[in-house]
Design a protein around this motif. Sequence first.
Motif, PDB file in Angstrom:
ATOM      1  N   ARG A   1       0.885  -1.433  -0.040  1.00 17.83           N
ATOM      2  CA  ARG A   1      -0.023   0.010  -0.026  1.00 17.83           C
ATOM      3  C   ARG A   1       0.870   1.279   0.054  1.00 17.83           C
ATOM      4  O   ARG A   1       0.616   2.009  -0.797  1.00 17.83           O
ATOM      5  CB  ARG A   1      -0.996  -0.009   1.199  1.00 17.83           C
ATOM      6  N   LEU A   2       2.072   1.369   0.870  1.00 14.16           N
ATOM      7  CA  LEU A   2       2.759   2.165   0.776  1.00 14.16           C
ATOM      8  C   LEU A   2       3.676   2.691  -0.387  1.00 14.16           C
ATOM      9  O   LEU A   2       3.730   3.895  -0.724  1.00 14.16           O
ATOM     10  CB  LEU A   2       3.762   2.277   1.969  1.00 14.16           C
ATOM     11  N   THR A   3       4.110   1.666  -1.090  1.00 17.92           N
ATOM     12  CA  THR A   3       4.753   1.599  -2.300  1.00 17.92           C
ATOM     13  C   THR A   3       3.709   1.688  -3.835  1.00 17.92           C
ATOM     14  O   THR A   3       4.658   1.513  -4.642  1.00 17.92           O
ATOM     15  CB  THR A   3       5.924   0.625  -2.199  1.00 17.92           C
ATOM     16  N   HIS A   4       2.659   1.546  -3.690  1.00 17.66           N
ATOM     17  CA  HIS A   4       1.900   1.069  -4.767  1.00 17.66           C
ATOM     18  C   HIS A   4       2.215   2.225  -6.048  1.00 17.66           C
ATOM     19  O   HIS A   4       2.530   2.182  -6.977  1.00 17.66           O
ATOM     20  CB  HIS A   4       0.362   1.266  -4.612  1.00 17.66           C
ATOM     21  N   ARG A   5       2.365   3.617  -5.710  1.00 11.76           N
ATOM     22  CA  ARG A   5       2.266   4.587  -6.461  1.00 11.76           C
ATOM     23  C   ARG A   5       3.794   5.471  -6.138  1.00 11.76           C
ATOM     24  O   ARG A   5       3.912   6.460  -6.582  1.00 11.76           O
ATOM     25  CB  ARG A   5       1.393   5.654  -6.577  1.00 11.76           C
ATOM     26  N   ALA A   6       4.479   4.871  -5.591  1.00 13.83           N
ATOM     27  CA  ALA A   6       5.740   5.563  -5.195  1.00 13.83           C
ATOM     28  C   ALA A   6       7.019   5.394  -6.392  1.00 13.83           C
ATOM     29  O   ALA A   6       6.815   4.581  -6.936  1.00 13.83           O
ATOM     30  CB  ALA A   6       6.592   4.753  -3.972  1.00 13.83           C
ATOM     31  N   HIS A   7       7.633   6.182  -6.587  1.00 15.08           N
ATOM     32  CA  HIS A   7       8.731   6.388  -7.415  1.00 15.08           C
ATOM     33  C   HIS A   7       9.885   6.109  -6.491  1.00 15.08           C
ATOM     34  O   HIS A   7      10.431   6.758  -5.601  1.00 15.08           O
ATOM     35  CB  HIS A   7       8.862   7.663  -8.188  1.00 15.08           C
ATOM     36  N   ILE A   8      10.585   5.115  -6.984  1.00 13.91           N
ATOM     37  CA  ILE A   8      11.901   4.652  -6.274  1.00 13.91           C
ATOM     38  C   ILE A   8      13.300   5.053  -7.225  1.00 13.91           C
ATOM     39  O   ILE A   8      13.361   5.099  -8.242  1.00 13.91           O
ATOM     40  CB  ILE A   8      12.149   3.245  -6.290  1.00 13.91           C
ATOM     41  N   ASN A   9      13.841   5.943  -6.496  1.00 18.05           N
ATOM     42  CA  ASN A   9      14.927   6.616  -6.989  1.00 18.05           C
ATOM     43  C   ASN A   9      16.393   5.850  -6.475  1.00 18.05           C
ATOM     44  O   ASN A   9      16.544   5.892  -5.222  1.00 18.05           O
ATOM     45  CB  ASN A   9      15.213   8.209  -6.577  1.00 18.05           C
ATOM     46  N   ASN A  10      17.000   5.191  -7.342  1.00 22.18           N
ATOM     47  CA  ASN A  10      18.443   4.460  -7.040  1.00 22.18           C
ATOM     48  C   ASN A  10      19.321   5.658  -6.971  1.00 22.18           C
ATOM     49  O   ASN A  10      19.775   6.269  -8.035  1.00 22.18           O
ATOM     50  CB  ASN A  10      18.749   3.540  -7.926  1.00 22.18           C
ATOM     51  N   MET A  11      19.926   6.063  -5.833  1.00 20.96           N
ATOM     52  CA  MET A  11      21.034   7.229  -5.625  1.00 20.96           C
ATOM     53  C   MET A  11      22.352   6.609  -5.541  1.00 20.96           C
ATOM     54  O   MET A  11      22.607   5.467  -4.994  1.00 20.96           O
ATOM     55  CB  MET A  11      20.750   7.954  -4.415  1.00 20.96           C
ATOM     56  N   VAL A  12      23.387   6.941  -6.245  1.00 27.79           N
ATOM     57  CA  VAL A  12      24.656   6.483  -6.188  1.00 27.79           C
ATOM     58  C   VAL A  12      25.530   7.386  -5.845  1.00 27.79           C
ATOM     59  O   VAL A  12      25.242   8.876  -6.329  1.00 27.79           O
ATOM     60  CB  VAL A  12      25.301   5.899  -7.648  1.00 27.79           C
ATOM     61  N   GLY A  13      26.639   7.277  -4.952  1.00 26.94           N
ATOM     62  CA  GLY A  13      27.573   8.176  -4.672  1.00 26.94           C
ATOM     63  C   GLY A  13      27.520   8.334  -2.845  1.00 26.94           C
ATOM     64  O   GLY A  13      26.938   7.359  -2.164  1.00 26.94           O
ATOM     65  N   GLY A  14      28.360   9.093  -2.469  1.00 32.39           N
ATOM     66  CA  GLY A  14      28.693   9.016  -0.983  1.00 32.39           C
ATOM     67  C   GLY A  14      27.617   9.737  -0.192  1.00 32.39           C
ATOM     68  O   GLY A  14      26.462  10.544  -0.869  1.00 32.39           O
TER      69      GLY A  14
END
Length: 62
Positions: free
Chosen positions: A14-27
Motif C-alpha cells: 500500500r505504501l509503495t503502490h504509486r511510489a517512485h523509487i530513485n536509485n541514488m549513487v554516491g557518497g
Amino acid sequence: MFHDSVLTAALTERLTHRAHINNMVGGSYRILETKEWIEQSNLLRLTFQRYTVKSLFYLSLL
C-alpha cells in the motif's frame, strides 16, 4: 516490527503502490559530516589536553 508477514506485505504494498523509487549513487552526506565532526571533536580534545598539560606545568613553576 510487525509480527504478521501478511500484514507487513500488505502495508508495504500500500505504501509503495504509486511510489517512485530513485536509485541514488554516491557518497552519503551524513557519513561525511559525521566523520568531519569526529575529527573536529578529536582535534578539540587534543588541543584542550595539550593546553591543560601546559597550564599545569606552568602552575607548578609558580
